[in-house]
Every structure is written in C-alpha cells, then in structure tokens.
Scaffold this motif. Structure first.
Motif, short mmCIF file in Angstrom:
data_model
loop_
_atom_site.label_atom_id
_atom_site.label_comp_id
_atom_site.label_asym_id
_atom_site.label_seq_id
_atom_site.Cartn_x
_atom_site.Cartn_y
_atom_site.Cartn_z
N ALA A 113 40.01 43.46 34.54
CA ALA A 113 39.04 44.32 35.24
C ALA A 113 39.55 44.84 36.57
O ALA A 113 38.88 45.66 37.21
CB ALA A 113 37.74 43.56 35.44
N LEU A 173 34.36 47.45 36.87
CA LEU A 173 33.68 46.47 36.03
C LEU A 173 32.17 46.64 36.10
O LEU A 173 31.47 46.48 35.09
CB LEU A 173 34.08 45.06 36.46
CG LEU A 173 33.43 43.91 35.68
CD1 LEU A 173 33.74 44.00 34.20
CD2 LEU A 173 33.88 42.56 36.24
N ALA A 177 30.52 46.94 32.56
CA ALA A 177 29.92 45.69 32.08
C ALA A 177 28.75 45.87 31.13
O ALA A 177 28.67 45.17 30.10
CB ALA A 177 29.51 44.82 33.27
N VAL A 186 37.70 37.61 30.80
CA VAL A 186 37.83 38.60 31.86
C VAL A 186 38.83 38.07 32.87
O VAL A 186 38.71 36.95 33.36
CB VAL A 186 36.49 38.90 32.56
CG1 VAL A 186 36.69 39.87 33.71
CG2 VAL A 186 35.49 39.48 31.56
N LEU A 188 40.73 38.63 36.52
CA LEU A 188 40.53 39.27 37.82
C LEU A 188 41.68 38.93 38.77
O LEU A 188 42.04 37.77 38.92
CB LEU A 188 39.22 38.80 38.46
CG LEU A 188 37.92 39.01 37.69
CD1 LEU A 188 36.76 38.36 38.45
CD2 LEU A 188 37.65 40.51 37.48
N ASP A 232 29.55 39.90 37.49
CA ASP A 232 29.70 40.79 36.33
C ASP A 232 30.69 40.21 35.32
O ASP A 232 30.49 40.29 34.10
CB ASP A 232 30.19 42.17 36.78
CG ASP A 232 29.11 42.97 37.50
OD1 ASP A 232 27.92 42.63 37.34
OD2 ASP A 232 29.46 43.92 38.21
N ALA A 233 31.77 39.62 35.82
CA ALA A 233 32.77 39.03 34.93
C ALA A 233 32.19 37.88 34.13
O ALA A 233 32.41 37.77 32.91
CB ALA A 233 33.98 38.56 35.74
N ALA A 237 32.28 37.80 29.90
CA ALA A 237 33.25 36.95 29.20
C ALA A 237 32.57 35.96 28.25
O ALA A 237 31.70 35.20 28.68
CB ALA A 237 34.10 36.19 30.21
N VAL A 241 36.37 33.24 32.51
CA VAL A 241 36.85 34.19 33.51
C VAL A 241 38.03 33.54 34.22
O VAL A 241 37.96 32.37 34.61
CB VAL A 241 35.75 34.54 34.53
CG1 VAL A 241 36.31 35.39 35.67
CG2 VAL A 241 34.59 35.26 33.84
#
Length: 274
Positions: A113, A173, A177, A186, A188, A232-233, A237, A241
């Motif tokens: 993301a 994202l 999302a 996900v 990051l 959001d992640a 997922a 994450v």
C-alpha cells in the motif's frame, strides 16, 4: 512545496557527471509527460529555478535533485545488481518473506500500500506472490510505472516473470480499501518525514526524504495519517499486516504488533488479523 519540472533536453546533464543516452522522440515524450503531470517542461538553460527534475532518457525516467553536490539520479530498475543479489541470496529465508508468510507452496496475495520505488514488491513477486502496489504520489508513480514497462521488455526471463505478478495503481489505501478483495497481506513501508539524520542513508532514500520533506506534515497530522493507514490496512488484510520500520523506530501509530522479525537495518512488525 517542491518546485519540480520535466527536463525537455535529454542530452543535458543536471547532475554534472553522467552521459545521457539520446533516443529519438524523447523530447516529444518529455513534453507529454510534463502535460500529464501538470509540470513545466524546461530546457537545461532554465532549470536552475527548480528543486527537482524529471529526466526522460534512453535508460528510463530519472528523478534528479537539482542542487550542487547532490547524489545522482534515482529511477526504478528491477535489473539492478544489488537487487538481484538480494534475490539470489536465499530470498525465501529473508526477514521480509518470513514476515509476509511465504512458505513452500504458500504464496500470499500481497497489497503493497506504500509502494515507493517497488523494490520490496518486486522481491516478493520473485518468490511467487501476486503483488498489487498502490502509490499515491504522482512523481513516484510515474517512476514506478516507467520501471514496470521497461521490465516487461527485459531480456531476462526471470525479470519478466516476476513483473507479470505485479500491478500498480495511482491511489491511496484509504481510497482503495472499501473495494479491496482477496488480499491476504497488506505490506506497509510508510514514507513519512525523516526523524533522524544518518550518514548511512542510501541515495534513493535520501533523495526521496528530501522530496517528501518539502511537503512535511505537522506532528499531529502525521500521527493521524499513521493511525488511519494502519487502521485501513487491518480492515483489508485477511491474514496479517506487515509494517517495515527502522530498527529503533517506535511502533506505527503506537500500536504494538503481534510479533516482530529483525532485519539488518530494519525490522518487520507483524499484526495478525486472521
């Protein structure tokens, strides 16, 4: 805000030390690129008013810091020898692949993301993962898209195979999302303003830090962005994450991970979601 322009003369030499390959049509293509990014298109005689330059050459699209003593150009090159060494050096045993959960016969679908220059996404794609990349910054997205296009034409079968598992979207994202489906992991690697100085920062990272520093956010706004990014992640997922952090950095948004895996100069914080 950074002052950025597209350099219309591919034979110019803003970093004072590198010969640039001439390819027919680059001047016209530079003008089209400038139009799509809504940036001025300048010649080498008038580039001194800009902090950064995008330079389209036969070797690819390059991002140059336009000041005396700056490091050389940054671009996306999936055939870089250093990246190839990482892939050949037991990539399946490296901390990033273990953090993502790659195992024999198990290749998670990964959403990177915060794609940046795409190096980690490419490494994961070489293991067999399908990797969808998101990049919200238009300059970085242009560099990444250019590198993807060149890699698809590579003479190396392994490079073409890995890139065939990758895709990239120009979005964030938070926008992506709500429609995200089928994402196992996900990944990051937040590129927030630099918190500390180090003589060991690599050229690519240094140039990007300088670029993003021109749009530096307040500390409060930065914490809000970190919190939203992680929230959001975690919502997207299905399995976990993975957050890449400098070795001594605090937890993203202050949230303690399920477990950590240490690399040489960084660590991977893993938040298990299912």
């Amino acid at each position: 805000m950074a002052r950025i322009a597209v350099l219309a003369d591919p034979n110019s030499n803003p970093d004072h030390g590198e010969l640039v390959e001439i390819t027919p049509g680059l001047v016209e293509e530079s003008a089209r690129l400038a139009g799509s990014l809504k940036l001025p298109c300048v010649s080498s005689d008038s580039d001194s008013d800009f902090d950064f330059l995008l330079r389209l050459t036969g070797a690819g699209l390059q991002f140059v810091m336009n000041r005396p003593g700056s490091p050389g150009p940054v671009w996306v090159d999936f055939e870089n020898p250093t990246l190839d060494y990482r892939i050949r050096n037991r990539v399946s045993k490296q901390a990033i692949t273990r953090a993502v959960g790659v195992k024999p016969g198990l290749f998670p679908v990964v959403l990177d993301a915060t794609a940046g220059l795409g190096k980690d996404a490419y490494l994961l794609a070489t293991t067999g993962c399908q990797v969808k990349m998101l990049e919200r910054d238009p300059i970085i997205f242009a560099l990444l898209e250019d590198g993807m296009n060149r890699a698809r034409e590579s003479q190396d079968d392994k490079v073409r195979e890995a890139v065939s598992r990758m895709s990239v979207l120009h979005t964030s994202l938070s926008v992506f999302a709500p429609a995200a489906k089928g994402v196992d992991v996900v990944y990051l690697d937040p590129m927030f303003p630099e918190r500390s100085k180090s003589a060991q920062v690599k050229k690519d990272m240094y140039v990007l830090q300088q670029y993003f520093a021109t749009t530096a956010l307040s500390s409060a706004r930065e914490r809000d962005n970190e919190a939203r990014l992680l929230r959001d992640a975690l919502a997207v997922a299905r399995r976990r994450v993975v957050v890449k952090r400098p070795a001594r950095a605090g937890d993203l948004a202050g949230q303690v991970p399920s477990f950590r895996l240490a690399g040489k100069s960084s660590r991977f914080d893993v938040y298990v979601t299912g």
